[in-house]
Design a protein around this motif. Structure first.
Motif, PDB file in Angstrom:
ATOM      1  N   GLY A  95       0.824  -1.210   0.000  1.00 32.59           N
ATOM      2  CA  GLY A  95       0.000   0.000   0.000  1.00 32.59           C
ATOM      3  C   GLY A  95       0.848   1.244   0.000  1.00 32.59           C
ATOM      4  O   GLY A  95       2.034   1.219   0.355  1.00 32.59           O
ATOM      5  N   PHE A  96       0.232   2.347  -0.385  1.00 30.39           N
ATOM      6  CA  PHE A  96       0.948   3.616  -0.538  1.00 30.39           C
ATOM      7  C   PHE A  96       0.106   4.714   0.097  1.00 30.39           C
ATOM      8  O   PHE A  96      -0.954   5.071  -0.416  1.00 30.39           O
ATOM      9  N   ASN A 129       1.798  12.464 -10.129  1.00 28.65           N
ATOM     10  CA  ASN A 129       2.977  11.628 -10.417  1.00 28.65           C
ATOM     11  C   ASN A 129       3.034  10.418  -9.490  1.00 28.65           C
ATOM     12  O   ASN A 129       3.250   9.284  -9.925  1.00 28.65           O
ATOM     13  N   SER A 130       2.869  10.675  -8.201  1.00 32.24           N
ATOM     14  CA  SER A 130       2.962   9.601  -7.206  1.00 32.24           C
ATOM     15  C   SER A 130       1.856   8.567  -7.391  1.00 32.24           C
ATOM     16  O   SER A 130       2.086   7.364  -7.283  1.00 32.24           O
ATOM     17  N   MET A 131       0.642   9.049  -7.674  1.00 30.92           N
ATOM     18  CA  MET A 131      -0.466   8.102  -7.863  1.00 30.92           C
ATOM     19  C   MET A 131      -0.229   7.217  -9.088  1.00 30.92           C
ATOM     20  O   MET A 131      -0.503   6.017  -9.056  1.00 30.92           O
ATOM     21  N   ILE A 132       0.300   7.802 -10.159  1.00 35.94           N
ATOM     22  CA  ILE A 132       0.624   7.022 -11.355  1.00 35.94           C
ATOM     23  C   ILE A 132       1.640   5.936 -11.013  1.00 35.94           C
ATOM     24  O   ILE A 132       1.499   4.771 -11.417  1.00 35.94           O
ATOM     25  N   GLU A 133       2.663   6.302 -10.238  1.00 33.68           N
ATOM     26  CA  GLU A 133       3.704   5.341  -9.858  1.00 33.68           C
ATOM     27  C   GLU A 133       3.122   4.225  -8.993  1.00 33.68           C
ATOM     28  O   GLU A 133       3.387   3.049  -9.221  1.00 33.68           O
ATOM     29  N   GLY A 134       2.305   4.603  -8.007  1.00 38.73           N
ATOM     30  CA  GLY A 134       1.709   3.591  -7.124  1.00 38.73           C
ATOM     31  C   GLY A 134       0.794   2.639  -7.878  1.00 38.73           C
ATOM     32  O   GLY A 134       0.892   1.405  -7.750  1.00 38.73           O
ATOM     33  N   LEU A 135      -0.098   3.188  -8.705  1.00 39.43           N
ATOM     34  CA  LEU A 135      -1.053   2.352  -9.442  1.00 39.43           C
ATOM     35  C   LEU A 135      -0.355   1.521 -10.518  1.00 39.43           C
ATOM     36  O   LEU A 135      -0.763   0.404 -10.812  1.00 39.43           O
ATOM     37  N   GLY A 136       0.742   2.062 -11.086  1.00 40.24           N
ATOM     38  CA  GLY A 136       1.490   1.320 -12.102  1.00 40.24           C
ATOM     39  C   GLY A 136       2.125   0.060 -11.552  1.00 40.24           C
ATOM     40  O   GLY A 136       2.409  -0.888 -12.295  1.00 40.24           O
ATOM     41  N   PHE A 137       2.343   0.041 -10.233  1.00 43.28           N
ATOM     42  CA  PHE A 137       2.897  -1.162  -9.592  1.00 43.28           C
ATOM     43  C   PHE A 137       1.838  -1.921  -8.788  1.00 43.28           C
ATOM     44  O   PHE A 137       2.156  -2.825  -8.020  1.00 43.28           O
ATOM     45  N   GLY A 138       0.572  -1.538  -8.955  1.00 45.50           N
ATOM     46  CA  GLY A 138      -0.527  -2.277  -8.326  1.00 45.50           C
ATOM     47  C   GLY A 138      -0.619  -2.119  -6.821  1.00 45.50           C
ATOM     48  O   GLY A 138      -1.032  -3.044  -6.118  1.00 45.50           O
ATOM     49  N   GLU A 143      -6.405  -5.003 -10.982  1.00 44.28           N
ATOM     50  CA  GLU A 143      -7.032  -5.041 -12.321  1.00 44.28           C
ATOM     51  C   GLU A 143      -6.585  -3.868 -13.184  1.00 44.28           C
ATOM     52  O   GLU A 143      -6.398  -4.007 -14.389  1.00 44.28           O
ATOM     53  N   ILE A 144      -6.417  -2.704 -12.551  1.00 44.76           N
ATOM     54  CA  ILE A 144      -6.137  -1.488 -13.328  1.00 44.76           C
ATOM     55  C   ILE A 144      -4.637  -1.250 -13.518  1.00 44.76           C
ATOM     56  O   ILE A 144      -4.224  -0.359 -14.270  1.00 44.76           O
ATOM     57  N   LYS A 145      -3.822  -2.059 -12.871  1.00 37.80           N
ATOM     58  CA  LYS A 145      -2.355  -1.901 -12.911  1.00 37.80           C
ATOM     59  C   LYS A 145      -1.829  -1.757 -14.341  1.00 37.80           C
ATOM     60  O   LYS A 145      -0.977  -0.911 -14.627  1.00 37.80           O
ATOM     61  N   GLY A 146      -2.359  -2.548 -15.274  1.00 35.92           N
ATOM     62  CA  GLY A 146      -1.865  -2.539 -16.651  1.00 35.92           C
ATOM     63  C   GLY A 146      -2.078  -1.214 -17.360  1.00 35.92           C
ATOM     64  O   GLY A 146      -1.244  -0.779 -18.151  1.00 35.92           O
ATOM     65  N   ILE A 147      -3.210  -0.554 -17.078  1.00 36.10           N
ATOM     66  CA  ILE A 147      -3.495   0.737 -17.722  1.00 36.10           C
ATOM     67  C   ILE A 147      -2.392   1.742 -17.391  1.00 36.10           C
ATOM     68  O   ILE A 147      -1.947   2.512 -18.226  1.00 36.10           O
ATOM     69  N   PHE A 148      -1.930   1.715 -16.139  1.00 41.56           N
ATOM     70  CA  PHE A 148      -0.930   2.686 -15.684  1.00 41.56           C
ATOM     71  C   PHE A 148       0.501   2.243 -15.959  1.00 41.56           C
ATOM     72  O   PHE A 148       1.350   3.066 -16.277  1.00 41.56           O
ATOM     73  N   GLY A 149       0.774   0.956 -15.805  1.00 42.65           N
ATOM     74  CA  GLY A 149       2.163   0.522 -15.803  1.00 42.65           C
ATOM     75  C   GLY A 149       2.640  -0.231 -17.025  1.00 42.65           C
ATOM     76  O   GLY A 149       3.850  -0.407 -17.218  1.00 42.65           O
ATOM     77  N   ASP A 150       1.710  -0.705 -17.879  1.00 37.08           N
ATOM     78  CA  ASP A 150       2.126  -1.523 -19.025  1.00 37.08           C
ATOM     79  C   ASP A 150       2.720  -0.640 -20.127  1.00 37.08           C
ATOM     80  O   ASP A 150       2.054   0.245 -20.660  1.00 37.08           O
ATOM     81  N   ARG A 151       3.976  -0.898 -20.467  1.00 37.62           N
ATOM     82  CA  ARG A 151       4.670  -0.032 -21.439  1.00 37.62           C
ATOM     83  C   ARG A 151       4.079  -0.123 -22.837  1.00 37.62           C
ATOM     84  O   ARG A 151       3.945   0.884 -23.529  1.00 37.62           O
ATOM     85  N   ASN A 152       3.730  -1.332 -23.262  1.00 39.43           N
ATOM     86  CA  ASN A 152       3.172  -1.491 -24.612  1.00 39.43           C
ATOM     87  C   ASN A 152       1.853  -0.750 -24.762  1.00 39.43           C
ATOM     88  O   ASN A 152       1.591  -0.100 -25.770  1.00 39.43           O
TER      89      ASN A 152
END
Length: 469
Positions: free
Chosen positions: A357-358, A365-374, A438-447
């Motif tokens: 948790g975060f 910026n921080s929220m993007i980083e946290g959600l990108g790593f689930g 579930e939403i991790k990919g939207i934020f963190g998936d590079r492709n």
């Protein structure tokens, strides 16, 4: 071969990139610059000397080193602003308007640079309201790179309202109700304390609302660090508010690269169970009062969960933050809590498997980083757009917000302990934890993000100004 090179050079764009003086703006603008340079275009990245030194280094052998040029412009002196203050990290929050005043004095050197270099595009931030009209006069295309959510920009409102003094929102209360132009059910408004705590005289001479209005109105395209997949309803509303003549393009979330492993931090995190640690970091601009720091510390202690808490001394403070912690706190939590003073490698920490948790100030910026790593978000907004970001995340089931007094922002240690446990371990928080995964990919998936990145670069290529005209 020579002909090919000439053709390539002809197709190559030259972009000037000019962010606001905050690390939370400089880093995403630099990330965007690297994406543009990877497509073979030239970038002149402009900021003050000290800020340019703070940027991640481009390896000299990298192809990017020949395409990205760092251009230093000394920050003009402004009374009451410390001489070495070049970013929002260097000054207390109440001096940021003075920083904007100094920033506005860069208009003349920027005009000289644009005239001498004749770029195709200038990519600018919300604060430089004087830059879009200047670029237009010189025949340079203008892209406003917006580091706020579409929801936040929709709440701020249409440019026509913000410019020429039409905005009737002058009192704190005006910002605590949902804007009348939001046509669907929403709680997207500030709490009283999120606005009142930081209302101060506008020493820069130009209100932020006017800066936003001009940034949008005088752009050829608005680039958003978000995606329609995440906030479709807000993108749709934003396009209505801006009118069809201003394209609004999502560029994705620009997922950050994981930095090097820091030994001391790594050793401690490696010893913790998977998803057990709460990472606590409240950004570089907001400052906790003594009372707030005490309640947060005792709440983390009372939660009984492992935590990694990053604390830094506020600018111009006469007292170290380590001296403000409750008596005996560090000894009592020693076996399950690490308090880290100073800068910490946030992206790397959030990427670690032991962090579940975060507890965040809700900077985008921080929220993007946290959600990108689930990581599940424990929402604790402090200032600027953070309250709106908290409402957005809460509404989409991505976090829980620590309850606070609406008027003064006060909170209790019990509330901290309860909501940290709710997010991390209690059964009632399971749906939030599942939704974040579930939403991790939207934020963190590079492709997934690179498709949006390619689309906006294509737009810049296809809409270059006609130099011959």
């Amino acid at each position: 071969m020579e002909e090919q090179e000439k053709e390539k050079e002809k197709q190559r764009l030259h972009l000037v990139v000019f962010p606001w003086l905050a690390m939370g703006h400089l880093i995403p603008f630099f990330h965007l610059s690297k994406l543009i340079a990877q497509k073979g275009h030239k970038v002149s990245f402009i900021s003050t000397p000290r800020n340019l030194q703070r940027l991640p280094k481009i390896p000299p052998h990298s192809s990017l080193s020949s395409l990205i040029t760092l251009v230093p412009l000394p920050l003009p002196h402004v009374e009451n602003l410390p001489d070495d203050a070049e970013s929002s990290n260097d000054v207390p929050y109440n001096k940021q308007q003075l920083l904007k005043k100094a920033f506005d004095l860069l208009e003349s050197p920027m005009a000289d640079f644009l005239e001498s270099s004749a770029p195709d595009w200038v990519v600018y931030d919300y604060a430089s309201h004087w830059l879009p009209p200047l670029a237009a006069k010189l025949g340079v295309s203008r892209a406003y790179f917006c580091l706020f959510t579409a929801a936040c920009m929709a709440v701020i409102g249409p440019p026509s309202l913000l410019i020429d003094g039409q905005d009737k929102r002058t009192k704190t209360e005006d910002f605590t109700v949902v804007s009348p132009w939001i046509p669907f059910k929403s709680d997207m408004a500030f709490r009283y304390h999120e606005v009142a705590k930081y209302v101060h005289e506008n020493e820069s001479g130009t209100p932020d609302t006017v800066r936003f209005g001009i940034a949008v109105r005088d752009s050829d395209v608005v680039l958003m660090r978000s995606s329609e997949e995440f906030e479709p309803e807000w993108f749709e509303l934003l396009r209505e508010l801006y009118g069809r003549s201003i394209p609004v393009l999502p560029v994705g979330f620009l997922p950050p690269l994981v930095e090097e492993k820091p030994t001391r931090v790594k050793d401690w995190l490696d010893e913790q169970r998977v998803n057990s640690v709460v990472y606590v970091a409240l950004g570089t601009e907001a400052t906790l009062s003594q009372g707030e720091l005490t309640e947060l510390a005792l709440g983390l202690e009372r939660s009984g969960l492992p935590f990694f808490w990053v604390l830094r001394d506020p600018p111009e403070s006469t007292r170290a933050v380590s001296e403000m912690l409750p008596d005996g706190f560090l000894e009592r939590v020693r076996d399950r809590g690490m308090v880290h003073f100073g800068w910490a490698p946030q992206v790397w920490i959030l990427s670690h498997d032991s962090v579940g948790g975060f507890l965040t100030h809700c900077g985008w910026n921080s929220m993007i980083e946290g959600l990108g790593f689930g990581k599940v978000l424990i929402l604790f907004p402090m200032l600027n757009d953070q309250g709106l970001n908290a409402r957005l995340a809460n509404g989409k089931g991505l976090g829980v917000e620590i309850p606070r007094n609406e008027l003064d922002g006060s909170f209790t240690r019990d509330a901290v302990a309860e909501f940290v446990r709710l997010a991390m371990v209690e059964e009632e928080g399971e749906m939030v934890r599942r939704r974040v995964k579930e939403i991790k990919g939207i934020f963190g998936d590079r492709n997934r993000n690179s498709r949006l990145e390619n689309e906006f670069i294509c737009f810049l290529e296809e809409n270059r100004p006609n130099k011959l005209a």
